[in-house]
Design an enzyme around this catalytic site. Structure first.
Site, mmCIF file in Angstrom:
data_model
loop_
_atom_site.group_PDB
_atom_site.id
_atom_site.type_symbol
_atom_site.label_atom_id
_atom_site.label_comp_id
_atom_site.label_asym_id
_atom_site.label_seq_id
_atom_site.Cartn_x
_atom_site.Cartn_y
_atom_site.Cartn_z
ATOM 1 C CD GLU A 158 -3.373 -0.853 2.327
ATOM 2 O OE1 GLU A 158 -3.558 -0.011 3.406
ATOM 3 O OE2 GLU A 158 -4.190 -1.496 2.310
ATOM 4 C CD GLU A 313 -3.960 -6.097 2.368
ATOM 5 O OE1 GLU A 313 -5.166 -5.554 3.809
ATOM 6 O OE2 GLU A 313 -3.011 -5.807 2.255
HETATM 7 C C1 GLA Z 1 -4.021 -2.641 4.812
HETATM 8 C C2 GLA Z 1 -3.072 -3.551 5.098
HETATM 9 C C3 GLA Z 1 -3.032 -4.519 6.270
HETATM 10 C C4 GLA Z 1 -3.663 -4.515 6.751
HETATM 11 C C5 GLA Z 1 -5.018 -3.831 6.272
HETATM 12 C C6 GLA Z 1 -6.082 -4.240 7.443
HETATM 13 O O1 GLA Z 1 -5.201 -2.834 3.491
HETATM 14 O O2 GLA Z 1 -2.601 -3.451 4.134
HETATM 15 O O3 GLA Z 1 -1.747 -4.707 6.111
HETATM 16 O O4 GLA Z 1 -2.971 -3.416 7.626
HETATM 17 O O5 GLA Z 1 -5.070 -2.801 6.156
HETATM 18 O O6 GLA Z 1 -7.721 -3.823 7.038
#
Ligand code: GLA
Ligand code: ZN
Length: 689
Positions: A158, A313
């Protein structure tokens, strides 16, 4: 259009199912790995994203590397048919690194350097950070780039945010020199004669800050562009440090928010697009708006490479960071996950596989709960989905061809939000874009979400809501699109500024004026409680009738070749045109001069899409709350029927023959859909309507 199937990995040409996996949190308890492998197989998982936050476990002290634990995990994966997206660990750095090289820590807009903390807070310019990242990445590549269990690189995590350190300031100034060549050119582009801001030395230029410059819109815009480019450059630096060992192994980076970076600029350096989606289901009376918003995001990420992407994710149950982190109600796990597949994802992956025991994400949903076994509602939902994805695997690699596109530019979004006036109480740019997208989505029309730089040729209908920042070139492209037979829809607050955030001279909507056949002389802003209305003119070419409520902004326009379809009902501009169409060449350009509601947009796009020749997934009316999406491999169409409404309903099919992809059952008339219901039907792509 030729349909090309593009599976994400030749190693795993199926739909991927898995999660972020952090075995390094459990190295003190070797039984956990074995139990995890058992549970992964039980849950029908075939892929894990690993090593995302493993730098301290991989390099516990500078130059001391420990790969044995990762060797073992990947070996166990290989033995059990599980694959890995192997991460580069730059998202979070070990304490020793920040201790020895403080320059790696990010400096905020207040010019204060962060203390060692958290994650996602490194400086993208720092040579020390780049060197350390390249070293660990090269080591990982040396060891694992040809490992049979590794399907690709998960680059960092991210990317986002910005750094205001001196290294970044210098890099920004160099970037500006490259962009503008001379200070005179920059001063003119940023219109710095305003408030005596003329720069006479490059060193006088600093990044925007709350206690510093905020009002030079051209500077704000260029800073955002620079931050994006600097981050893309950092990402490329990471990719170069892994790809040398095996150029065939695909690289992706998981994207997440629209806030700080123009993620489209990463497209040229990535093989696969992936993103992290956390819909806030069940927060409203029904899930229609949330579903459409996430449909938009899926459409946008898919459109970046026009091929299947990864849902890297999502939460298997709840998050721990939303204002109210609700559980998914029965059926929602399947619906939410398969919605991503419907829009072109080739995976359903979660954050996280196993709940961590301590620290800030210990209460975030996971496939494996602290209870530590498979006898949970969430595990059952996940395992069931694993079975479903296996049954649907023939969909993998199939594209989502779209004849309709929504124009959504990051720099427009930045500029529109930065502007002062005409309605600082809320222009609702994104909401407006989503309103238009949703009206098409509800009719089961596949939509691409594209940028101005994309090729417009594949589309029959392009919708450009609030295209405030519109380059001359975009104006020319849209004109050519309409002349060639395309249908264009543009709204109020378009064609106002150029790429430097300077107003177009000679009348709004600037480069779109000729195409739309109108001149927008003034714009009136309404209070939150105020309303105007649009009354449809009898006998208009869309055959729309009646009266629709309008709000927020009302453009006062003059016809310059366009025909009025609707007029304002109120105020001193009552009876002046509020909705127009201009016939240009072979095509049509519509202008919606005020903010209209869902009722209007649904009625409007029903006619406009049909007239533009845009095909719906199903040639039938869909009940409220239901949408239909399509993927196709050229010989079979995969039709996803999804109910996001709060009532059970049924969809009448369009006379073609369908088979339920999961049950194999033939269906030709009606498909019942419970609340949170989804059915995936297959039909012959070539069969006539
Ligand atoms: C983000 C991060 C993860 C985690 C999630 C929790 O997407 O990439 O590492 O922290 O949020 O929702
Ligand atoms: Zn920096």
């Amino acid at each position: 259009m030729t349909i090309v199937k593009t599976p994400i990995s030749p190693k795993l040409p199926a739909l991927m199912h898995g999660a972020d996996y952090n075995p390094d949190q459990w190295l003190h308890d070797p039984a956990v790995l074995e139990e995890d492998i058992r549970l992964m197989k039980l849950a029908g998982c075939n892929v894990m994203a690993i090593g995302i936050f493993s730098w301290a476990a991989l390099e516990p002290a500078e130059g001391e590397f420990r790969f044995e634990w990762l060797d073992q995990v990947l070996e166990r994966f290989r033995d059990n048919g599980i694959y890995a997206w192997l991460a580069t660990p730059s998202g979070a750095r070990p304490a020793w690194l920040a201790d020895s090289y403080p320059e790696v820590l990010r400096v905020g807009p207040n010019r204060v350097r962060n203390l060692y903390s958290g994650r996602h807070n490194h400086c993208p310019t720092s040579p020390a950070y780049r060197e350390k990242v390249a070293t660990i990445n090269r080591k990982l590549a040396e060891r694992y780039a040809t490992h049979p269990a590794v399907v690709g690189w998960h680059i960092s995590n991210e990317y986002g945010g910005e750094c205001h350190c001196e290294l970044c300031q210098e890099a920004f100034r160099s970037w500006l020199k490259r962009e503008y060549g001379t200070l005179d050119a920059l001063n003119l582009a940023w219109w710095t004669s305003f408030w005596a801001h003329t720069y006479t030395d490059w060193k006088q230029i600093d990044s925007p800050a709350l206690h510093g410059e905020r009002m030079v819109h051209g500077l704000n815009l260029d800073w955002r562009r620079f931050v994006t480019e600097q981050t893309v450059d950092f990402c490329k630096h990471e990719i170069d440090a892994v790809k040398w060992a095996n150029p065939e192994l695909p690289a992706t980076t998981n994207m997440y928010t629209l806030e700080t970076l123009d993620y489209r600029k990463f497209t040229p350096i990535l093989d696969v697009i992936s993103w992290d989606a956390y819909p806030d289901w069940h927060k409203e009376a029904d899930n229609v708006k949330v579903a459409a918003t996430f449909a938009f995001m899926h459409d946008m990420f898919r459109s970046m490479l026009h091929k299947p992407f990864l849902l890297m994710e999502s939460t298997p149950s709840m998050t721990n960071w939303q204002a109210v982190s609700k559980l998914k109600k029965p059926g929602m796990h399947r619906l939410s996950s398969l919605q991503a597949i419907a829009h072109g994802s080739d995976s359903v992956q979660y954050f996280q596989w196993r709940k961590s025991r301590g620290s800030s994400e210990k209460l975030h949903g996971a496939v494996v709960d602290h209870a530590g076994h498979e006898h949970t509602r969430v595990f059952r939902d996940v395992a069931e989905l694993g079975g479903t994805l296996a049954e649907l695997s023939e969909i993998a690699g199939s594209p989502t061809p779209s004849q309709t596109a929504i124009l959504f530019d990051w720099d427009n979004r930045w500029a529109v939000k930065d502007a002062k006036g005409p309605r600082n109480a809320g222009l609702h740019y994104e909401e407006t874009v989503h309103d238009h997208h949703r009206a098409l989505w509800q009719q089961g029309i596949p939509i691409d979400v594209i940028g101005s730089e994309y090729d417009f040729a594949p589309y029959k209908l392009i919708v450009a809501p609030m295209l405030y920042l519109c380059r001359e070139e975009t104006g020319r492209k849209l004109e050519a699109f309409v002349e060639g037979g395309g249908t264009l829809v543009v709204t109020y607050w378009s064609g106002i500024v150029d790429e430097h955030d300077r107003c177009h001279l000679g009348g709004f909507p600037g480069p779109l004026r000729k195409t739309l056949g109108i001149w927008a002389e003034e714009i009136d802003a309404l209070q939150d409680h105020e309303r105007n209305g649009v009354s449809l003119i009898a006998g208009n070419p869309l055959a729309l009738t009646g009266l629709y409520e309008s709000r927020e902004l009302c453009d006062l326009i003059h016809l310059e070749g366009a025909e009025a379809i609707g007029c304002y009902t109120d105020d001193f501009y009552a009876e002046r045109p509020a909705l127009t169409v201009n016939n240009l060449g072979q095509g049509k350009a519509y202008y919606i001069a005020t903010r209209l509601g869902d009722d209007f947009l649904l009625a409007f796009y029903r006619v406009v899409a049909a007239q533009a020749g845009v095909a719906r997934v199903l040639d039938t009316e869909l009940p409220a709350g239901v949408t239909a999406q399509l993927r196709t491999d050229g010989s079979s169409d995969f039709v996803f029927l999804m109910n996001f409404g709060n009532e059970a309903t049924e969809v009448s099919l369009d006379g073609r023959s369908y088979v339920d992809l999961e049950s194999g059952e033939a269906i030709s008339a009606v498909v019942p859909l419970p609340v949170n219901g989804i059915r995936i039907l297959k039909r012959d792509a070539a069969s006539p309507r």
